[in-house]
Every structure is written in structure tokens, then in C-alpha cells.
Design a protein around this motif. Structure first.
Motif, PDB file in Angstrom:
ATOM      1  N   VAL A 185       4.311   7.293  -0.602  1.00 45.55           N
ATOM      2  CA  VAL A 185       3.448   8.248  -1.291  1.00 45.55           C
ATOM      3  C   VAL A 185       3.108   7.729  -2.688  1.00 45.55           C
ATOM      4  CG1 VAL A 185       3.298  10.592  -2.210  1.00 45.55           C
ATOM      5  CG2 VAL A 185       4.378  10.184   0.012  1.00 45.55           C
ATOM      6  N   ILE A 186       4.100   7.219  -3.382  1.00 53.01           N
ATOM      7  CA  ILE A 186       3.890   6.675  -4.723  1.00 53.01           C
ATOM      8  C   ILE A 186       2.980   5.453  -4.679  1.00 53.01           C
ATOM      9  CG2 ILE A 186       5.050   5.548  -6.674  1.00 53.01           C
ATOM     10  CD1 ILE A 186       7.497   7.333  -6.021  1.00 53.01           C
ATOM     11  N   MET A 187       3.224   4.585  -3.718  1.00 51.66           N
ATOM     12  CA  MET A 187       2.431   3.363  -3.602  1.00 51.66           C
ATOM     13  C   MET A 187       0.993   3.655  -3.215  1.00 51.66           C
ATOM     14  SD  MET A 187       2.207   0.070  -3.806  1.00 51.66           S
ATOM     15  CE  MET A 187       3.913  -0.458  -3.951  1.00 51.66           C
ATOM     16  N   GLY A 188       0.770   4.685  -2.372  1.00 45.81           N
ATOM     17  CA  GLY A 188      -0.570   4.908  -1.835  1.00 45.81           C
ATOM     18  C   GLY A 188      -0.891   3.805  -0.839  1.00 45.81           C
ATOM     19  N   ASN A 189      -2.160   3.570  -0.589  1.00 45.19           N
ATOM     20  CA  ASN A 189      -2.565   2.469   0.294  1.00 45.19           C
ATOM     21  C   ASN A 189      -1.885   2.563   1.659  1.00 45.19           C
ATOM     22  OD1 ASN A 189      -4.154   0.396  -1.614  1.00 45.19           O
ATOM     23  ND2 ASN A 189      -2.428   1.263  -2.749  1.00 45.19           N
ATOM     24  N   GLY A 190      -2.055   3.728   2.291  1.00 46.00           N
ATOM     25  CA  GLY A 190      -1.422   3.955   3.577  1.00 46.00           C
ATOM     26  C   GLY A 190      -1.842   2.984   4.656  1.00 46.00           C
ATOM     27  N   ASP A 191      -2.987   2.317   4.453  1.00 47.04           N
ATOM     28  CA  ASP A 191      -3.445   1.326   5.425  1.00 47.04           C
ATOM     29  C   ASP A 191      -2.727  -0.007   5.260  1.00 47.04           C
ATOM     30  OD1 ASP A 191      -4.653   1.011   2.926  1.00 47.04           O
ATOM     31  OD2 ASP A 191      -6.396  -0.033   3.766  1.00 47.04           O
TER      32      ASP A 191
END
Length: 288
Positions: A185-191
């Protein structure tokens, strides 16, 4: 002048051998690593919560031909000396700012370019206020002076008190589970799940008790009053869709620093030095 726990005065100077011992102790304590242009101006990189100096590996090569690169780990993180951790010292961001100032003093550095991620942005600000001659400029990546909303002042930090207390309770009850849930969640970039995996692994390498104390100190800190005191120019790098430091927070930091530039990156998440290093480097090169 202070080196570690020793204070140097005209009446209490350190012999050269003792001074070297203290300096080497600090460099070992914080696992200081040097690279780049020997004799060049220094660029010092400071990692965020639950991370270590390895997180800067995509950025440092771009500056190594011009700057002396200084990397270190806060006590309790990475390859720092865990035995040096002191709960009282690190019960405020001031303890971490002193870590930074200790390293700069041990290396006899002045007028450095300081690059801080997340909470390290405020740590760098506190250190610059305390010893302005050590700093030429600050690069703040995803900064926040206060994570907690303050309705009385109309300030939006992005979190309610119940959110932060719940976060700390979750860390207490199942730190590994919290790490695997929160890091993506913190990193983002789920892809790009490998980025979340890297942050998860970094969190998991941190002692849970130290991580919880640093989280409490970080998320309940309030450095809004310190921003106008920052004596050097600053660059605020803001990510799009950052759940930790929303855009409104980055703009607040920019508005309250005496001399700053603001760049809204197209990068998403809270760690553009990992997810979008080329864009981050370009913004830094336009400032440094």
C-alpha cells in the motif's frame, strides 16, 4: 562540538587518537559507506522508516561523478549496530537528527546536499536548524511535518488518531502480517508487485520493537513550527497518489519553507527513488 556522547571544549579537547576512535565508532555505529567523487562536495542520503541505505542504489550512480556519496543507516536499521539503540535517545526525531549530525561531524563535512526520504525529510530539517553550516540544501522526498489531521488549524495530514492507533496496534499484534499488508500500500504501483515485496522484506528485517517505536515517533510528530526555521533552500518532491504524504501535505511543506521549490512527480506511491528513479534523478539534477 559533540561527537557521540563526548562533548569537546577548549578545556576538554580530545587527543588525536581519541578523536579518531570516536569518529570510527560513529561510522561503525551507523554503518557509513562512502562512494563517488573523492574530494567532491558531499551528498548525504538518509532512508525512511523501516528501510536502509540500499534503497538509494538507483539514485546514487547518477551523482557519483560530481559528489562524494555518503550513505548510512539509522541505529536500529540495516547494518547499524543494534546494541547502540537507546529507547530514550530515539524517543523523538531529535535523536535521529543527532545521528545525522554525528556522522557529518565524524566525516568533517559542511555544506552538504542532504537527500531525505519520508520522515528523514523532517530529520534533515531539524539537523539543519541545529547546525546550519553542515548543510547547503535539502531534498525532501515525500515529506510530512505532521501525519495527523489537525481540525482546529484546518490542517490535513492524511490520518485520524484512530487510524494511527490502529496501525500501531496491528504492528504490536502481528508485525510480519502488518508488514506484508502495509508495504504494498505504501509503495503503490500494484502492477509491479516486486516493489512491494522489497519494502515488505525491508520492514521484516527491522526489529519489531524498534519499528514500533520509530513508527509512533514518526506518525505522532509535529514539525510544522520547524518549517519556517529551515535555514537552507529545499526541494520538495511530491508523488501522485501517495497514501502516506498526500499532495496537500507536500504543498503545505512548500508553502511554509522560507526558500523551496516544489515538483509534483508523475510517479505514484511513496517511494519514487525505487519506483521511478529516472524521474526523481531528473528533478534533483534540476535543483542541485
Amino acid at each position: 562540538m559533540t561527537l557521540g556522547s563526548l562533548t569537546l571544549t577548549a578545556s576538554n579537547p580530545l587527543r588525536r587518537s581519541d578523536r579518531l576512535r570516536v569518529e570510527m565508532s560513529i561510522l561503525s555505529r551507523n554503518h557509513v559507506q562512502l562512494a563517488g567523487r573523492e574530494g567532491g562536495p558531499a551528498m548525504v542520503f538518509a532512508h525512511g522508516f523501516g528501510c536502509d541505505q540500499s534503497m538509494w542504489r538507483y539514485l546514487t550512480p547518477a551523482f557519483a561523478d560530481r559528489y562524494r556519496i555518503v550513505l548510512f543507516d539509522y541505529v536500529g536499521h540495516g547494518k547499524s549496530e543494534l546494541a547502540a539503540y537507546d529507547r530514550e535517545r530515539y524517543d523523538s526525531l531529535g535523536g535521529y537528527a543527532q545521528d545525522l549530525l554525528d556522522v557529518l561531524a565524524a566525516l568533517e563535512l559542511e555544506s552538504v546536499v542532504f537527500v531525505g526520504h519520508s520522515v528523514s525529510s523532517m530529520i534533515g530539517a531539524l539537523a539543519a536548524i541545529q547546525e546550519p553550516h553542515r548543510f547547503e540544501s535539502l531534498v525532501m522526498i515525500g515529506p510530512s511535518p505532521r501525519y495527523l489531521d489537525d481540525d482546529s488549524a484546518g490542517y490535513v495530514g492524511g490520518f485520524r488518531a484512530e487510524d494511527l492507533n490502529g496501525l500501531l496496534d496491528s504492528m504490536d499484534s502481528n508485525y510480519l502480517g502488518w508488514s506484508s499488508t502495509m508495504a504494498p500500500v505504501i509503495m503503490g504501483n500494484g502492477d509491479r508487485p516486486e516493489l512491494g515485496d522489497e519494502l515488505t522484506n525491508s520492514f521484516c528485517r527491522t526489529d519489531p520493537a524498534i519499528a514500533r517505536q520509530f513508527a509512533r515517533v514518526t506518525f505522532f510528530s509535529d514539525n510544522r513550527a520547524d518549517l519556517p526555521k529551515v535555514p537552507v533552500r529545499s526541494l520538495v518532491l511530491q508523488c501522485t497518489a501517495d497514501v502516506i504524504a498526500p499532495e496537500v501535505v507536500g504543498r503545505y511543506v512548500h508553502a511554509h519553507l522560507p526558500e523551496s521549490e516544489y515538483v509534483l512527480l508523475s510517479a505514484t506511491g511513496h517511494c519514487p527513488h525505487l519506483s521511478a528513479p529516472a524521474e526523481t534523478i531528473a528533478a534533483m539534477q534540476g535543483f542541485c
